[in-house]
Design a protein around this motif. Structure first.
Motif, short mmCIF file in Angstrom:
data_model
loop_
_atom_site.label_atom_id
_atom_site.label_comp_id
_atom_site.label_asym_id
_atom_site.label_seq_id
_atom_site.Cartn_x
_atom_site.Cartn_y
_atom_site.Cartn_z
N ARG A 229 27.93 19.87 51.66
CA ARG A 229 27.86 18.69 52.19
C ARG A 229 28.06 17.54 51.53
NH1 ARG A 229 22.65 18.43 53.58
NH2 ARG A 229 22.13 19.86 52.30
N ASP A 230 28.44 16.25 52.01
CA ASP A 230 28.53 14.97 51.56
C ASP A 230 27.31 14.16 51.71
OD1 ASP A 230 28.84 14.03 54.06
OD2 ASP A 230 31.11 13.63 53.88
N TYR B 17 18.59 18.13 46.73
CA TYR B 17 18.66 17.16 45.80
C TYR B 17 20.10 16.66 45.35
CZ TYR B 17 14.04 18.75 44.80
OH TYR B 17 12.71 19.15 44.86
N GLY B 18 20.96 17.51 45.60
CA GLY B 18 22.43 17.27 45.44
C GLY B 18 22.97 17.10 43.79
N ILE B 19 24.26 17.05 43.80
CA ILE B 19 24.70 17.07 42.64
C ILE B 19 25.99 16.14 42.62
CG2 ILE B 19 26.32 18.41 40.67
CD1 ILE B 19 24.92 20.69 41.56
N GLU B 20 25.90 14.93 41.62
CA GLU B 20 27.22 14.01 41.54
C GLU B 20 28.36 14.76 41.10
OE1 GLU B 20 25.99 10.86 39.17
OE2 GLU B 20 24.97 9.71 41.05
N CYS B 21 29.62 14.33 41.79
CA CYS B 21 30.79 15.01 41.42
C CYS B 21 31.87 13.96 41.52
CB CYS B 21 31.12 16.10 42.39
SG CYS B 21 30.06 17.45 42.36
N GLY B 22 32.87 14.05 40.87
CA GLY B 22 33.80 12.68 40.66
C GLY B 22 35.02 13.21 41.40
N SER B 23 35.15 14.48 41.71
CA SER B 23 36.38 14.84 42.85
C SER B 23 35.99 16.01 43.55
CB SER B 23 37.52 14.97 41.71
OG SER B 23 37.16 16.23 41.20
N LEU B 24 36.88 16.22 44.54
CA LEU B 24 36.80 17.39 45.49
C LEU B 24 36.99 18.86 44.55
CD1 LEU B 24 38.19 16.02 48.68
CD2 LEU B 24 35.80 16.44 48.05
N LEU C 78 27.58 12.01 45.69
CA LEU C 78 26.52 13.00 45.92
C LEU C 78 26.98 13.97 46.90
CD1 LEU C 78 23.70 13.61 44.20
CD2 LEU C 78 22.56 12.35 46.25
N TYR C 79 26.90 15.37 46.30
CA TYR C 79 27.19 16.53 47.29
C TYR C 79 26.16 17.61 47.21
CZ TYR C 79 31.83 14.65 47.15
OH TYR C 79 33.01 13.72 47.21
N PHE C 80 25.88 18.15 48.25
CA PHE C 80 24.80 18.95 48.56
C PHE C 80 25.20 20.65 48.88
CE2 PHE C 80 23.41 14.84 49.66
CZ PHE C 80 22.38 14.79 49.14
N PHE C 81 24.98 21.43 47.95
CA PHE C 81 25.30 22.62 47.61
C PHE C 81 24.26 23.80 48.28
CE2 PHE C 81 27.85 20.44 44.78
CZ PHE C 81 29.18 20.96 44.75
N ASP C 82 24.65 23.91 49.55
CA ASP C 82 23.85 24.98 50.42
C ASP C 82 24.06 26.58 49.98
OD1 ASP C 82 22.24 22.97 51.47
OD2 ASP C 82 23.54 22.86 53.16
N THR C 83 23.46 27.43 49.75
CA THR C 83 23.59 28.72 49.31
C THR C 83 23.13 29.73 50.50
OG1 THR C 83 21.76 29.01 47.77
CG2 THR C 83 23.93 28.34 46.87
N ILE C 84 23.96 30.59 50.91
CA ILE C 84 23.59 31.64 51.81
C ILE C 84 24.23 33.20 51.19
CG2 ILE C 84 23.73 32.45 54.31
CD1 ILE C 84 25.05 29.39 54.48
N SER C 85 23.04 34.01 51.63
CA SER C 85 23.27 35.49 51.18
C SER C 85 22.56 35.98 52.51
CB SER C 85 22.61 35.90 49.82
OG SER C 85 21.24 35.69 49.91
N VAL C 86 22.66 37.61 52.33
CA VAL C 86 22.14 38.30 53.52
C VAL C 86 20.56 38.03 53.61
CG1 VAL C 86 21.50 40.69 54.13
CG2 VAL C 86 23.56 40.21 53.04
N ASN C 87 19.95 37.96 52.63
CA ASN C 87 18.56 37.73 52.75
C ASN C 87 17.81 36.36 52.44
OD1 ASN C 87 18.88 38.15 50.36
ND2 ASN C 87 17.52 39.66 49.78
#
Length: 99
Positions: free
Chosen positions: A80-81, A41-48, A25-34
């Motif tokens: 993040r892992d 929640y995270g997303i399951e991934c099988g590889s980097l 399970l990996y967590f994808f944080d998103t950042i923009s100007v505002n």
């Protein structure tokens, strides 16, 4: 938010899964100007490699949906892992200039 690991055994097992390449399970944080959105929640991934592709796809989506927000923008995805460690970061910078 990463799963809370209560003991050394659980921590060691999670780290072993990540190192072996088992679906993790990996967590994808998103950042923009505002806006900064933390993935809880995270997303399951099988590889980097899959993590990298999903992060880059997210950057493209962010750019598409925010094209009219200014001439200079930077979009970032931080991954993040399961243990909460940042394992990958990708940036997309858009700079426009009329001549």
């Amino acid at each position: 938010m990463p799963i809370a690991l209560s003991g050394k055994a659980e921590y060691k097992q999670a780290k072993t899964w990540i190192m072996r390449g088992v679906m993790a399970l990996y967590f994808f944080d998103t950042i923009s100007v505002n806006l900064h959105v933390q993935d809880d929640y995270g997303i399951e991934c099988g590889s980097l490699c899959e993590v990298k592709k999903l992060a880059q796809r997210a950057l493209c989506e962010m750019a598409i949906h925010n094209l009219n927000d200014g001439d200079h923008q930077t979009f970032t995805v931080q991954v993040r892992d399961l243990l909460g460690s940042e394992i990958y970061t990708s940036n997309l910078k858009i700079a426009e200039q009329y001549k």
